[in-house]
Design a protein around this motif. Structure first.
Motif, PDB file in Angstrom:
ATOM      1  N   ILE A  49       2.735  -0.158   7.545  1.00 59.88           N
ATOM      2  CA  ILE A  49       2.897  -1.613   7.483  1.00 59.88           C
ATOM      3  C   ILE A  49       2.799  -2.197   8.889  1.00 59.88           C
ATOM      4  CG2 ILE A  49       4.558  -3.453   6.945  1.00 59.88           C
ATOM      5  CD1 ILE A  49       5.713  -1.550   4.792  1.00 59.88           C
ATOM      6  N   ARG A  69       5.108   3.714   6.945  1.00 61.07           N
ATOM      7  CA  ARG A  69       4.292   3.454   5.749  1.00 61.07           C
ATOM      8  C   ARG A  69       2.972   2.773   6.094  1.00 61.07           C
ATOM      9  NH1 ARG A  69       8.467   1.764   0.858  1.00 61.07           N
ATOM     10  NH2 ARG A  69      10.177   3.130   1.498  1.00 61.07           N
ATOM     11  N   ASP A 101       3.745 -11.152   4.889  1.00 61.77           N
ATOM     12  CA  ASP A 101       4.212 -10.938   3.517  1.00 61.77           C
ATOM     13  C   ASP A 101       5.719 -11.149   3.414  1.00 61.77           C
ATOM     14  OD1 ASP A 101       1.709 -10.130   2.353  1.00 61.77           O
ATOM     15  OD2 ASP A 101       1.915  -8.233   3.430  1.00 61.77           O
ATOM     16  N   ASP A 134      11.526  -0.319   0.093  1.00 55.87           N
ATOM     17  CA  ASP A 134      11.025  -0.301  -1.291  1.00 55.87           C
ATOM     18  C   ASP A 134      11.250  -1.651  -1.958  1.00 55.87           C
ATOM     19  OD1 ASP A 134      10.132   2.302  -1.252  1.00 55.87           O
ATOM     20  OD2 ASP A 134      11.891   3.135  -2.288  1.00 55.87           O
ATOM     21  N   ALA A 189       9.166   0.995   7.866  1.00 59.84           N
ATOM     22  CA  ALA A 189       7.980   0.180   7.605  1.00 59.84           C
ATOM     23  C   ALA A 189       6.771   0.711   8.371  1.00 59.84           C
ATOM     24  CB  ALA A 189       8.256  -1.276   7.977  1.00 59.84           C
ATOM     25  N   GLU A 204       8.896  -4.328  -0.532  1.00 61.61           N
ATOM     26  CA  GLU A 204       7.517  -4.130  -1.012  1.00 61.61           C
ATOM     27  C   GLU A 204       7.389  -4.513  -2.484  1.00 61.61           C
ATOM     28  OE1 GLU A 204       5.001  -1.043   1.465  1.00 61.61           O
ATOM     29  OE2 GLU A 204       6.447  -0.021   0.182  1.00 61.61           O
ATOM     30  N   ASN A 205       8.398  -4.206  -3.296  1.00 59.33           N
ATOM     31  CA  ASN A 205       8.344  -4.565  -4.711  1.00 59.33           C
ATOM     32  C   ASN A 205       8.334  -6.083  -4.911  1.00 59.33           C
ATOM     33  OD1 ASN A 205       8.293  -1.905  -5.543  1.00 59.33           O
ATOM     34  ND2 ASN A 205      10.502  -1.753  -5.804  1.00 59.33           N
TER      35      ASN A 205
END
Length: 339
Positions: free
Chosen positions: A26, A24, A80, A310, A21, A313-314
């Protein structure tokens, strides 16, 4: 999660997810259950927020050693996603804090899923085709009943373990010809009074002495597996109990098991779990902080944490799309009313 200082940087699965994370870009914050709090009727947590760096080390133990944090009290609804990685036993009060933000934040694994699957009773909930993969299991505090189960068992030995144990703690083999010691073992495992514990007696699955298979499931599908082989004369194959990992390719029967139980895992919000399987039989479902990412990565030269992040996040992107769509429709209705 568990405290940062207890991480084994060479093998910890949670650290791999955090590193992915952070790589990326985040924003990552970590907290422990006892740092949850409520301010003005809003759930917060005292968090350690990982300071962002212009370059994240690809060496994860080095990343761990160099990590710097800022201490903040933050509202949980502002995140999130919340990834639950606390070790057993389940802290039910922590889930009560999270109940208030479940509609605002994607929580993995789902709160209700954790409530129903946080101990070894969960395997008994599988029905239909999935039930054929579950060995006969008996759970009780009643000593006389458990003695009766052992006496009438169709096999010469059974597995005994505490209901809320993890990491192979307290797992032993009971043989019928040692029944004279069984009552004293039950006294030790069950205890007495209000603090008494449930005990599991489970059908002994042939092949247990050769080890078990840990399968990591993401959104109802297997994403990686390894075999764990016991060391010496120990019946337990758990890595923390001295077992060692070896490369493993899922058998046809193991793939069938995953297909049979995957849909229920997803329905229960158990998106990331670890299955313990022996000879095609489902022994346990690990839902709180399933491990194995690091070792499976090494054995297969993969990075399972990329698939986990992934997925998160999706899910977050899908939730944001739904919200944006809803807001656009609401604005259209408000504009129509103004005409």
């Amino acid at each position: 999660m568990y405290p940062w200082e207890r991480i084994d940087p060479d093998n910890d699965s949670t650290l791999r997810i955090i590193h992915e994370a952070a790589s990326r870009g985040i924003t990552v914050a970590i907290t422990t259950p006892h740092n949850l709090t409520v301010r003005n009727n809003t759930a917060h947590a005292f968090c350690n927020v990982l300071r962002k760096s212009s370059k994240i080390s690809g060496n994860i133990p080095s990343f761990y050693r160099k990590a710097e944090f800022k201490r903040c009290k933050l509202p949980l609804a502002g995140f999130d996603a919340i990834v639950m990685r606390a070790n057993p036993p389940l802290d039910t009060v922590a889930l009560n804090f999270l109940d208030s933000v479940r509609n605002d934040v994607f929580i993995m694994n789902d709160i209700d899923g954790l409530r129903i699957a946080n101990n070894k009773l969960y395997t008994a909930s599988f029905s239909g085709d999935a039930s054929r993969f579950v060995p006969a299991t008996h759970v009780s505090k009643n000593r006389e009943y458990l003695e009766h189960v052992l006496r009438d068992a169709p096999t010469e030995k059974m597995i005994m373990k505490p209901l809320n144990g993890y990491g192979g703690q307290g797992v032993i083999v009971i043989e019928k010809n040692a029944r004279q010691n069984f009552r004293s073992l039950l006294d030790f495992y069950i205890g007495s009074g209000a603090e008494s514990n449930y005990v599991i007696l489970q059908e002994y699955v042939e092949g247990a002495d050769k080890g078990d298979v840990r399968i990591l499931m993401l959104n109802g599908e297997p994403i990686g597996a390894m075999k764990r082989v016991p060391s010496g004369d120990d019946v337990r194959s758990n890595i923390h109990a001295g077992g060692k990992e070896v490369k493993h390719v899922l058998s046809k029967e193991e793939k069938e098991l995953c297909r049979a139980i995957g849909p229920q895992l997803v329905r229960d919000g158990l998106y990331f779990v670890g299955l313990d399987v022996i000879s095609g039989k489902l022994i346990e479902v690990n839902v709180l902080s399933p491990g194995g990412i690091t070792r499976i990565n090494r054995l297969n030269r993969v990075k399972l944490q990329t698939r986990v992040v992934d997925f998160i996040e999706n899910i977050v992107a899908a939730k944001e799309h739904v919200l944006e769509r809803k807001n656009a429709f609401r604005k259209a209705i408000e504009d129509a009313e103004a005409v």
